[in-house]
Design a protein around this motif. Structure first.
Motif, PDB file in Angstrom:
ATOM      1  N   THR A  26       0.842  -1.193   0.000  1.00  0.00           N
ATOM      2  CA  THR A  26       0.000   0.000   0.000  1.00  0.00           C
ATOM      3  C   THR A  26       0.877   1.242   0.000  1.00  0.00           C
ATOM      4  O   THR A  26       1.751   1.396   0.854  1.00  0.00           O
ATOM      5  N   ARG A  27       0.646   2.108  -0.951  1.00  0.00           N
ATOM      6  CA  ARG A  27       1.475   3.305  -1.071  1.00  0.00           C
ATOM      7  C   ARG A  27       1.134   4.313   0.013  1.00  0.00           C
ATOM      8  O   ARG A  27      -0.024   4.456   0.420  1.00  0.00           O
ATOM      9  N   ILE A  28       2.154   5.017   0.451  1.00  0.00           N
ATOM     10  CA  ILE A  28       1.978   6.100   1.417  1.00  0.00           C
ATOM     11  C   ILE A  28       2.220   7.423   0.698  1.00  0.00           C
ATOM     12  O   ILE A  28       3.266   7.621   0.082  1.00  0.00           O
ATOM     13  N   CYS A  29       1.239   8.299   0.768  1.00  0.00           N
ATOM     14  CA  CYS A  29       1.318   9.604   0.112  1.00  0.00           C
ATOM     15  C   CYS A  29       1.206  10.694   1.162  1.00  0.00           C
ATOM     16  O   CYS A  29       0.464  10.558   2.143  1.00  0.00           O
ATOM     17  N   LEU A  30       1.933  11.766   0.956  1.00  0.00           N
ATOM     18  CA  LEU A  30       1.867  12.913   1.858  1.00  0.00           C
ATOM     19  C   LEU A  30       1.489  14.142   1.042  1.00  0.00           C
ATOM     20  O   LEU A  30       2.141  14.447   0.042  1.00  0.00           O
ATOM     21  N   VAL A  31       0.426  14.807   1.461  1.00  0.00           N
ATOM     22  CA  VAL A  31      -0.094  15.979   0.746  1.00  0.00           C
ATOM     23  C   VAL A  31      -0.099  17.166   1.691  1.00  0.00           C
ATOM     24  O   VAL A  31      -0.718  17.107   2.766  1.00  0.00           O
TER      25      VAL A  31
END
Length: 237
Positions: A5-10
């Motif tokens: 599962t990818r981890i994204c930071l916005v």
């Protein structure tokens, strides 16, 4: 990117483009760390967190204050686990000061735009570099207004200057992070119907974000340091 599962930071995820990125990333199955200056007042984000328990983490960040960059880096293991590997960093937080005109420019406005739109994303990426996964993507939200070659009038000077600086920061970060196969790009979402863009803007927020995510999925190392719009068309510097 791997099959985990990818981890994204916005950053700047409490409204507009940042909020829409958060929605679409969650909808496709990613885990998201979304930042806002005042998480307690980020109503839409907190509602999303309730809809995606354990997959959306709302954390504080003031992009103009490097001490909060360090605090965010320390909080990440608590939010997503000790082995933090960010697959996608979207440096979206930005500011547009209105009402500027030649002959009445002020240093405070110029400095604030630079700290928010250029220095902030550069320094945050530097701070988070140890937590970026090999092969990660860093996306800096720029603007065609920052393209020197396209300048045809005097308008929004602090915004234009700071976005041009962000473009240079993008090229430099691309060089710094290339040993880890990390692609860094500057993108322009177009004139988007957000609080900043206004109701008369040309592009729906959902369309701009969907287009950008499609372009991000196609990125290769040869694209690092480039500047393009939400439909993938290159933009001159």
């Amino acid at each position: 990117m791997s099959t985990r599962t990818r981890i994204c930071l916005v950053t700047g995820a409490n409204r507009g483009i940042g909020l829409e990125f958060t929605r679409q990333l969650l909808a496709r199955g990613d885990r998201v760390v979304a930042t806002a200056r005042q998480p307690g007042k980020a109503t839409a984000l907190n509602t999303l967190a309730g809809e995606y328990p354990g997959r959306l983490h709302v954390l504080p960040l003031d992009i103009t204050q490097p001490r909060t960059h360090a605090e965010l880096a320390r909080e990440l293991p608590l939010a997503v686990g000790d082995d933090v590997r960010i697959d996608l960093l979207i440096n979206n937080a930005g500011v547009l000061h209105s009402g500027e005109r030649f002959g009445a420019l002020g240093l405070d406005t110029l400095e604030h735009s630079f700290r928010t739109n250029a220095a902030g994303p550069l320094l945050l990426t530097q701070t988070l570099a140890p937590q970026l996964a090999n092969g990660a993507r860093v996306v800096n939200m720029s603007s065609r207004i920052g393209a020197i070659a396209l300048t045809r009038r005097f308008g929004t000077p602090s915004y234009a200057i700071s976005k041009a600086a962000l473009n240079m920061a993008t090229a430099l970060l691309g060089q710094a992070l290339s040993p880890h196969d990390i692609v860094v790009v500057a993108v322009s979402p177009g004139w988007v119907r957000t609080e900043m863009g206004g109701a008369d803007a040309e592009v729906a927020t959902a369309d701009a974000v969907a287009g950008l995510l499609a372009q991000i999925e196609r990125l290769a190392m040869t694209d690092s340091g480039s500047f393009f719009d939400w439909q993938g068309a290159p933009i001159p510097w």
